[in-house]
Design a protein around this motif. Structure first.
Motif, PDB file in Angstrom:
ATOM      1  N   PHE A  21      45.902  29.578  29.738  1.00 24.08           N
ATOM      2  CA  PHE A  21      45.492  30.645  30.654  1.00 24.08           C
ATOM      3  C   PHE A  21      46.674  31.180  31.440  1.00 24.08           C
ATOM      4  O   PHE A  21      46.797  32.392  31.661  1.00 24.08           O
ATOM      5  N   LEU A  22      47.563  30.285  31.891  1.00 21.15           N
ATOM      6  CA  LEU A  22      48.737  30.742  32.650  1.00 21.15           C
ATOM      7  C   LEU A  22      49.585  31.687  31.810  1.00 21.15           C
ATOM      8  O   LEU A  22      50.137  32.665  32.327  1.00 21.15           O
ATOM      9  N   MET A  23      49.702  31.391  30.529  1.00 24.26           N
ATOM     10  CA  MET A  23      50.441  32.284  29.623  1.00 24.26           C
ATOM     11  C   MET A  23      49.676  33.581  29.394  1.00 24.26           C
ATOM     12  O   MET A  23      50.219  34.681  29.509  1.00 24.26           O
ATOM     13  N   ALA A  24      48.395  33.450  29.072  1.00 21.05           N
ATOM     14  CA  ALA A  24      47.598  34.617  28.683  1.00 21.05           C
ATOM     15  C   ALA A  24      47.360  35.556  29.855  1.00 21.05           C
ATOM     16  O   ALA A  24      47.271  36.776  29.670  1.00 21.05           O
ATOM     17  N   ALA A  25      47.247  35.007  31.087  1.00 18.45           N
ATOM     18  CA  ALA A  25      46.996  35.856  32.253  1.00 18.45           C
ATOM     19  C   ALA A  25      48.147  36.834  32.466  1.00 18.45           C
ATOM     20  O   ALA A  25      47.936  38.029  32.699  1.00 18.45           O
ATOM     21  N   GLY A  26      49.377  36.338  32.380  1.00 16.46           N
ATOM     22  CA  GLY A  26      50.527  37.231  32.524  1.00 16.46           C
ATOM     23  C   GLY A  26      50.596  38.252  31.413  1.00 16.46           C
ATOM     24  O   GLY A  26      50.889  39.435  31.637  1.00 16.46           O
ATOM     25  N   LEU A  27      50.293  37.814  30.206  1.00 17.09           N
ATOM     26  CA  LEU A  27      50.343  38.705  29.051  1.00 17.09           C
ATOM     27  C   LEU A  27      49.306  39.808  29.162  1.00 17.09           C
ATOM     28  O   LEU A  27      49.583  40.987  28.897  1.00 17.09           O
ATOM     29  N   THR A  28      48.103  39.442  29.587  1.00 19.47           N
ATOM     30  CA  THR A  28      47.028  40.448  29.669  1.00 19.47           C
ATOM     31  C   THR A  28      47.232  41.375  30.867  1.00 19.47           C
ATOM     32  O   THR A  28      46.862  42.553  30.813  1.00 19.47           O
ATOM     33  N   LEU A  29      47.853  40.865  31.965  1.00 20.60           N
ATOM     34  CA  LEU A  29      48.184  41.739  33.088  1.00 20.60           C
ATOM     35  C   LEU A  29      49.175  42.809  32.666  1.00 20.60           C
ATOM     36  O   LEU A  29      49.001  44.001  32.959  1.00 20.60           O
ATOM     37  N   VAL A  30      50.225  42.384  31.967  1.00 22.01           N
ATOM     38  CA  VAL A  30      51.266  43.319  31.533  1.00 22.01           C
ATOM     39  C   VAL A  30      50.694  44.359  30.580  1.00 22.01           C
ATOM     40  O   VAL A  30      50.965  45.556  30.712  1.00 22.01           O
ATOM     41  N   PHE A  31      49.878  43.923  29.626  1.00 26.69           N
ATOM     42  CA  PHE A  31      49.311  44.880  28.682  1.00 26.69           C
ATOM     43  C   PHE A  31      48.290  45.778  29.370  1.00 26.69           C
ATOM     44  O   PHE A  31      48.247  46.987  29.121  1.00 26.69           O
ATOM     45  N   LYS A 241      39.261  37.433  33.810  1.00 28.51           N
ATOM     46  CA  LYS A 241      38.101  36.586  33.509  1.00 28.51           C
ATOM     47  C   LYS A 241      38.052  36.258  32.025  1.00 28.51           C
ATOM     48  O   LYS A 241      37.818  35.109  31.635  1.00 28.51           O
ATOM     49  N   GLY A 242      38.308  37.246  31.194  1.00 29.71           N
ATOM     50  CA  GLY A 242      38.315  37.028  29.755  1.00 29.71           C
ATOM     51  C   GLY A 242      39.417  36.066  29.346  1.00 29.71           C
ATOM     52  O   GLY A 242      39.211  35.207  28.478  1.00 29.71           O
ATOM     53  N   ALA A 243      40.599  36.184  29.975  1.00 28.57           N
ATOM     54  CA  ALA A 243      41.704  35.271  29.668  1.00 28.57           C
ATOM     55  C   ALA A 243      41.335  33.843  30.029  1.00 28.57           C
ATOM     56  O   ALA A 243      41.651  32.899  29.293  1.00 28.57           O
ATOM     57  N   PHE A 244      40.649  33.662  31.149  1.00 29.77           N
ATOM     58  CA  PHE A 244      40.255  32.313  31.583  1.00 29.77           C
ATOM     59  C   PHE A 244      39.243  31.705  30.617  1.00 29.77           C
ATOM     60  O   PHE A 244      39.427  30.567  30.152  1.00 29.77           O
ATOM     61  N   VAL A 245      38.185  32.448  30.318  1.00 27.44           N
ATOM     62  CA  VAL A 245      37.155  31.928  29.415  1.00 27.44           C
ATOM     63  C   VAL A 245      37.722  31.738  28.012  1.00 27.44           C
ATOM     64  O   VAL A 245      37.481  30.718  27.353  1.00 27.44           O
ATOM     65  N   GLY A 246      38.488  32.717  27.531  1.00 28.24           N
ATOM     66  CA  GLY A 246      39.072  32.618  26.202  1.00 28.24           C
ATOM     67  C   GLY A 246      40.028  31.444  26.073  1.00 28.24           C
ATOM     68  O   GLY A 246      40.042  30.749  25.056  1.00 28.24           O
TER      69      GLY A 246
END
Length: 306
Positions: A21-31, A241-246
């Motif tokens: 999640f820590l990785m994906a949250a930054g990635l999804t914020l940037v995108f 939210k999606g990044a956390f659940v995913g």
């Protein structure tokens, strides 16, 4: 198979998912805010791990290493955004992919020149060493429990930042209509740099924390980056939210699949390579999950807009 072993692997899956999640949250914020595909995000994860390991080894203080790793990753992210990424916003995604792929090569070679080709090893802090008894015969690593707590705390802090602060309002507005917030006087360049640095800091934090349970080595970020892309596709691009659940889904499904499926094949098939077949299937499980989610919900479980 004992209940204690099952619960231990389930906790491992949750811990793995929260680090993803820590990785994906930054990635999804940037995108979500910038519309940028950043393949170099895994390199920021690697930078956080290397700086944390080097500073912790030099000072004997893990927490100082963690702070240094996050700061270095955030600084590297801000520098990359200003020098390279800022020129790519109006370019198509192919240009973004090529430029950020080149950054992977540059950063990997740079880290290898500074720290060498050999892996570094990061010791866990003494206060988090050993294991704790959870009942039912379950003894679990204190450090891994701390990672679960850190992941949950970071998720809550990130939600508060996005939902309850002025910066969060600007980030959410930037996802919806960047031209309008620019017209309202928000410095869009500064906002983009802050978002990119925030995403980089989260990646660096993940790398530093995971570095204490595996070796720190060049190229360690790329496999995690692939999983982070799987997470945001499953959860919905641009959605925290999606990044956390995913991330929790991917972490638990991957860990439990690798634990249960080879054992099930060994029991079910009376052949010498049954567990190898099961292990191969288990490694495909998260991609099967992603395909199933895309069939049912093509925009992911919790898309950012509708």
């Amino acid at each position: 198979m004992s209940l204690a072993l099952f619960v231990e692997q389930l906790l491992n899956g949750i811990q793995f998912g929260l680090m993803l999640f820590l990785m994906a949250a930054g990635l999804t914020l940037v995108f979500g805010v910038m519309g940028l595909i950043n393949l170099a995000h895994g390199s920021l994860y690697m930078i956080g791990a290397f700086i944390c390991a080097a500073v912790a080894a030099a000072t004997g203080n893990f927490w100082l290493g963690l702070a240094a790793g996050m700061t270095a990753a955030a600084a590297a992210g801000a520098l990359i955004e200003v020098v390279v990424i800022r020129r790519l916003y109006d370019r198509d995604h192919l240009d973004q992919v090529l430029a950020t792929f080149a950054l992977i090569l540059i950063l990997s070679e740079g880290v290898q020149m500074i720290f060498g080709a050999r892996p570094l090893f990061l010791s866990r802090p003494e206060i988090l060493a050993g294991s704790v008894h959870l009942g039912l015969g379950i003894n679990y690593s204190v450090y891994r429990l701390a990672l679960i707590g850190a992941g949950i705390a970071t998720a809550v802090a990130l939600w508060l930042l996005i939902a309850k602060t002025r910066l969060g309002v600007q980030i959410r507005a930037g996802e919806s209509d960047r031209e309008m917030i620019a017209a309202l006087g928000v410095n869009i360049k500064v906002l983009y740099t802050i978002v990119f640095a925030l995403g980089a800091a989260l990646a660096g934090m993940a790398g530093a924390l995971v570095g204490a349970i595996q070796s720190v080595q060049v190229g360690m970020g790329e496999p995690v980056l692939i999983l982070a892309f799987v997470v945001i596709v499953i959860g919905g691009i641009g959605s925290i939210k999606g990044a956390f659940v995913g991330a929790l889904l991917v972490g638990v499904v991957d860990t439990m699949g690798r634990f249960l499926i080879p054992r099930a094949f060994d029991w079910w098939l009376d052949i010498g390579r049954a567990s190898d077949i099961g292990a191969a299937l288990a490694s495909m499980l998260i991609y099967i999950l992603m395909a199933a989610v895309l069939v049912l919900r093509p925009r992911g479980l919790f898309p950012a807009h509708g």
